[in-house]
Design an enzyme around this catalytic site. Structure first.
Site, short mmCIF file in Angstrom:
data_model
loop_
_atom_site.label_atom_id
_atom_site.label_comp_id
_atom_site.label_asym_id
_atom_site.label_seq_id
_atom_site.Cartn_x
_atom_site.Cartn_y
_atom_site.Cartn_z
N THR A 204 -2.90 -4.19 -5.96
CA THR A 204 -2.09 -3.03 -6.34
C THR A 204 -0.99 -3.37 -7.34
O THR A 204 -0.68 -2.58 -8.22
CB THR A 204 -1.43 -2.42 -5.07
OG1 THR A 204 -2.47 -2.00 -4.20
CG2 THR A 204 -0.56 -1.24 -5.39
N SER B 58 -8.69 -6.64 -3.76
CA SER B 58 -8.92 -7.83 -2.94
C SER B 58 -10.01 -7.63 -1.89
O SER B 58 -10.47 -8.59 -1.28
CB SER B 58 -7.63 -8.32 -2.28
OG SER B 58 -7.26 -7.49 -1.21
N THR C 98 -3.16 -6.93 -1.17
CA THR C 98 -2.69 -7.19 0.19
C THR C 98 -3.83 -7.14 1.23
O THR C 98 -3.72 -7.77 2.27
CB THR C 98 -1.62 -6.16 0.61
OG1 THR C 98 -2.17 -4.85 0.48
CG2 THR C 98 -0.38 -6.29 -0.24
N ASP C 99 -4.91 -6.41 0.91
CA ASP C 99 -5.92 -6.18 1.96
C ASP C 99 -6.52 -7.47 2.51
O ASP C 99 -6.76 -7.57 3.71
CB ASP C 99 -7.03 -5.26 1.43
CG ASP C 99 -6.54 -3.83 1.25
OD1 ASP C 99 -5.49 -3.48 1.82
OD2 ASP C 99 -7.20 -3.06 0.53
#
Ligand code: ASP
Length: 328
Positions: free
Chosen positions: A12, A52, A83-84
């Site tokens: 992101t 990700s 972040t995932d």
């Protein structure tokens, strides 16, 4: 001035548009956050540019190789990542770059760099600062916390505090001052570079009444899985009557599959405590101790790729390499 290599992988932080997509992104980083150039002499490389959720074992290997090749030339490394799956990549790199002797700091953002109220700038400045501070290990820097990579997990999709480290204190807190709380002693040992992972690992999340028989054929099928992470209840209990998950695990072990047990809660596995956890121990499952799901999956993939015989894999999985577990 310390030298820091920033490796961009997507996420992101560098995305734009609706829906958010990975954007062309490189010098934009240093232009948008000029402060980071005051902290270190920077080099930015785009290793790949992905959401990700598309990042996996071969990307971990690319990142590990990039850092290994550059390790003499930089004092620290920052990885910009979605972040995932950031906690998976952080765990994987903890095992691939054991005792690198330099900090590897992953960061990202909940809102893109160009968005109002973005958290990207702060996270980047903090990550670069941490990469200049020495120390060793892989960490996730997010919302003013530095967490050990092999202990971190994504815990919230809405808050700026997106990561948690349920079984370990933060490595550092970044408030007015940067305070290192967990000065985890070096485990000792020389730098060991092992970038390979075997992706043939799956996760089974235990749930009441689950159709345990469903997996039996999968275990025996050719070209099937070699490792299984079982997310069990509490200290490591599973249903043993109807369904009989312990019997299912026994068949997996017999079929040559390594089974590593983690808990669905925070805390440690203890396969000795209950009859319904002993059942797993008795069929040959391995306790994952306090490992997060992310640490367990990546360590099992790493063990399968790097240790040929079952006993040495078991010893490897039970050992504490990068601070990922303290209990057997
Ligand atoms: N889907 C994004 C990713 O993991 C989410 C993020 O970066 O926060 O790449």
């Amino acid at each position: 001035m310390p030298r820091v290599l920033i490796l961009h992988t997507g996420g992101t932080l560098g995305m734009s548009g609706e829906p958010l997509r990975p954007d062309a992104f490189s010098t934009a980083l240093t232009e948008a956050v000029p402060e980071i150039a005051k902290l270190a002499q920077l080099e930015v490389r785009i290793v790949f540019n992905l959401d990700s959720s598309d990042v996996g074992p071969r990307h971990w290997k690319r990142l590990a190789c990039e850092i290994d090749e550059a390790r003499q030339d930089f004092d620290g490394f920052v990885i910009v990542h979605g972040t995932d799956t950031m906690a998976y990549t952080a765990s994987a790199l903890s095992f691939a770059l054991l005792h690198l002797g330099k900090p590897v700091i992953l960061t990202g953002a909940q809102r893109p760099l160009g968005a109002l109220r973005t958290d990207a700038k702060r996270n980047l400045v903090d990550a670069v600062e941490l990469a200049t501070r020495g120390g060793e290990g892989v960490g996730i820097c997010f919302d003013g916390l530095l967490l050990r990579g092999a202990h971190a997990t994504k815990s919230n999709v809405h808050d700026y505090r997106a990561f948690d480290s349920p079984n370990a204190p933060p490595w550092a807190r970044l408030g007015v001052d940067v305070v290192f709380e967990d000065r985890q002693p070096r485990q000792g040992g020389s730098y060991t570079f092992r970038p390979d992972f075997d992706a043939s690992v799956m996760v089974i999340h235990v749930s009441p009444g689950m159709p345990a028989d469903y997996f039996r054929d999968t275990f025996k099928s050719e070209g099937g899985i070699r490792g299984l992470v079982l997310a069990a209840y509490g200290l490591g209990t599973v249903p043993t009557a109807s369904p009989d998950v312990a019997a299912m695990v026994g068949e997996a072990v017999e079929a040559g599959i390594d089974v590593l047990v983690v808990t669905q809660s925070a805390g440690n596995i203890d396969l000795d405590k209950y009859e319904n956890s002993r059942a797993l121990r008795d069929v040959g499952a391995i306790s994952g101790g306090e490992m997060t799901l992310e640490a367990a999956v990546t360590k099992l993939m790493h063990g399968l790729a790097n240790f040929g015989d079952r006993q040495s894999r078991r010893t490897y999985l039970l050992s504490n390499l990068a601070g990922e577990r303290t209990s057997p």
